[in-house]
Design a protein around this motif. Sequence first.
Motif, short mmCIF file in Angstrom:
data_model
loop_
_atom_site.label_atom_id
_atom_site.label_comp_id
_atom_site.label_asym_id
_atom_site.label_seq_id
_atom_site.Cartn_x
_atom_site.Cartn_y
_atom_site.Cartn_z
N ARG A 1 0.83 -1.22 0.00
CA ARG A 1 0.00 0.00 0.00
C ARG A 1 0.86 1.26 0.00
O ARG A 1 0.56 2.23 -0.70
CB ARG A 1 -0.92 -0.01 1.23
N ILE A 2 1.92 1.24 0.78
CA ILE A 2 2.77 2.43 0.86
C ILE A 2 3.51 2.63 -0.46
O ILE A 2 3.61 3.76 -0.97
CB ILE A 2 3.77 2.30 2.03
N LEU A 3 4.00 1.55 -1.06
CA LEU A 3 4.80 1.66 -2.28
C LEU A 3 3.96 1.97 -3.51
O LEU A 3 4.50 2.41 -4.53
CB LEU A 3 5.61 0.38 -2.51
N ILE A 4 2.65 1.76 -3.43
CA ILE A 4 1.78 2.16 -4.54
C ILE A 4 1.81 3.67 -4.72
O ILE A 4 1.82 4.19 -5.84
CB ILE A 4 0.32 1.70 -4.28
N SER A 5 1.84 4.39 -3.60
CA SER A 5 1.62 5.83 -3.61
C SER A 5 2.89 6.65 -3.40
O SER A 5 2.80 7.87 -3.23
CB SER A 5 0.60 6.20 -2.52
N THR A 6 4.05 6.03 -3.39
CA THR A 6 5.28 6.78 -3.12
C THR A 6 6.30 6.54 -4.22
O THR A 6 6.32 5.48 -4.86
CB THR A 6 5.89 6.38 -1.76
N ASN A 7 7.15 7.52 -4.41
CA ASN A 7 8.23 7.42 -5.39
C ASN A 7 9.34 6.55 -4.82
O ASN A 7 9.93 6.89 -3.79
CB ASN A 7 8.76 8.82 -5.71
#
Length: 708
Positions: free
Chosen positions: A470-476
């Motif tokens: 979930r975190i890596l979906i929305s972060t560079n």
Amino acid sequence: MDEAHVATPQEELVKLSRVEQAQLILARLMEGGQEDDETCRALDKLTKLLNDDTEALKRDKTHEPIVDIIDDVCVDTIFGYLDMRQAEIVRGHGTLTASAFFNAAGEKGSGALPHFFFERIKRGTYDDYILAFCVAAAVFPIVPGMTSDMFLTEGFLPSLGPLMRRKWKSRKVETACLEMLNAASMNSQCREAIVKYCTEWLEEIVDQDPAELDTAVHHADAGVDIQGSIAMKRHSEAVQNLAAVILAKLRAVPSAQASTAAAGLEGTRIQPAITSIEDLSKKFTNMILTNAEHERQHSVEGLAYATIQPTVKEEVANDKQVLQNLVKILAQSPPKSPLTYGTLSIFLNLTRYQPNQSEEEKRINQLKAYTNAAGKLAAPNPLNDHSHVSTRCKAVFESNVVPVLVTHSRNGSAASLSIIISIIHALAVTTSIRGPLAQQGAVILLIAAWTALPEAEAPAKRTAAQALARILISTNPSLVFGGTRACPQTSAIRPLASIIPPDPAAETRDLLPSFETLMALTNLASTDDDTRSAIIRAAWPQIEDQLLSSNNLVSKAAVELICNLVQSPSGIELYAGSGDAASDGAARNRLNILLALADAEDEGTRSAAGGALASLTSYEPVIKSILSRERWVQVVLGLCSEDNEDLRHRGVFVVYNVVACDGETGKKAIEMVKAENGIEILKECAKKTRRPEVVEVAVTALKILLES
């Protein structure tokens, strides 16, 4: 002449047999009067002897156990070190010795405990009450079945009320008794009995009116032999707080008896006044706000149970000062301590979302609720809906708890690490705080936790991997893993790959983790060839399985990931083959699937598959393989005819790639495109589009077709 060496007690002990060693240790423990560290060492030696004895008996049934020499006096000695008046460190070591004794003693141990307990209760002195209650509290987690049977002995629980209601009180007796009830309330049968026999006087303790308290008087009940300090007429604040913790457990996990009683009282004009869970939670939050260190354990434990209730969750989450004080308590709590576990449990309760349910599960739960409510359908509490939980999660995040969670994750137990993972998992549901979560170390925490947890902790590992996704979906990724961070982005691939297949242990098939991890891997695959190659090595079979998922979102996510993976040599080889028959056959099958998905009903899936084909058709082996596929021309020209500009761009790029190929391959492609009215379709595509890059590619492909 040299002085003769005098043997130390340790050296003398080693010379003795195991039975003699045990006898000597027990004699020293009976004698007492040693320093705490000496006592702890003696208890540890006895613990080791008992544990070794247990292992020896497993290997050799004829082994003569040292537990045979442990008579009632020895049992009294061991249990005596569980007394609350002993130093805390001594009680801890004594608990380990008691555990080793029960393991080694078997049936002898099951008889020794109730004999010891009820003998002390019969004597009726305050010292005996204290010791009996302390032993019961300490061994409840060790031998819960044995202790609960003893606890539920007929007549025992009803006898506690008169003891606690005596006018002249021993605070140590009260504390020991309540510690025992507190431990017993974790058992469902014991909790039922506590509700039946103890609720009324627990309420009296909590609701004690200070105005009715006389000053302390040195006096005793006529029928009680008091040894030691004389007690007073009032319940102490510590006793009140402990009673409140027990009531919180009873209120938070209602017993069948309490529910029946409530149903029976419904409709009557007068109902007994009870302390509600909300009243108790206010008591606990006030204790936390006053920051009294000596009451931290009780306040945190009580609030951990109180926050199971939605109304209490809301009150706590809306009080910024309480949240900040809880974060401070967590930061100051030792790893693997009850205080740490209790504080983490509060944050877990505040952030817990309701599990996703299928329509069938919802219907079944409604039927159960209808049955349990005696014909009344219980509606879900609106304070547990997604909106309220999301708001609570934001409040918890804003309390700056994440850095403290990161610190505790490094030294915590598997149980506390699982709670930390669940809290981060819940916080990561909110898209807006995913970036800050990554900045505060949540990504590295989750990767480390997934790596550290054993396979036996499969649910916690899956939760960690999904939170990471979930975190890596929305972060560079370059912002998360870049700079001087010691954690490379490839370290996230194995955790993510582990949850691409649905959970085999789950009763219902949940595809959300699969979807989220495919999206996260797509984001990682947008960075560099090394990462793309690492994803292919770690997860290609699982990714390929999801291409034909029955769920359109999962299938689309898998194709989008492949669209990024084929930007690397490793990805191209999967579709171009490597020259041997097996590899080339697998590559042809993959191209068949990709062409089929380029003609799928879902627009996003067509777009991703078209993008992958646009990249792959830059290579002649792939073009040769495509030309041998049926309907490839119709599929590609279908993309050129789409209303969506992105789809048209992908279609004309594939046409250009195949017709611009050199040699016989290019000639064959030109003939096939012309035969399917490709020239007219490309002309129409160029007229419809408004994007220069699409027009340019379409015109260039048309020129090749017309000049041929």
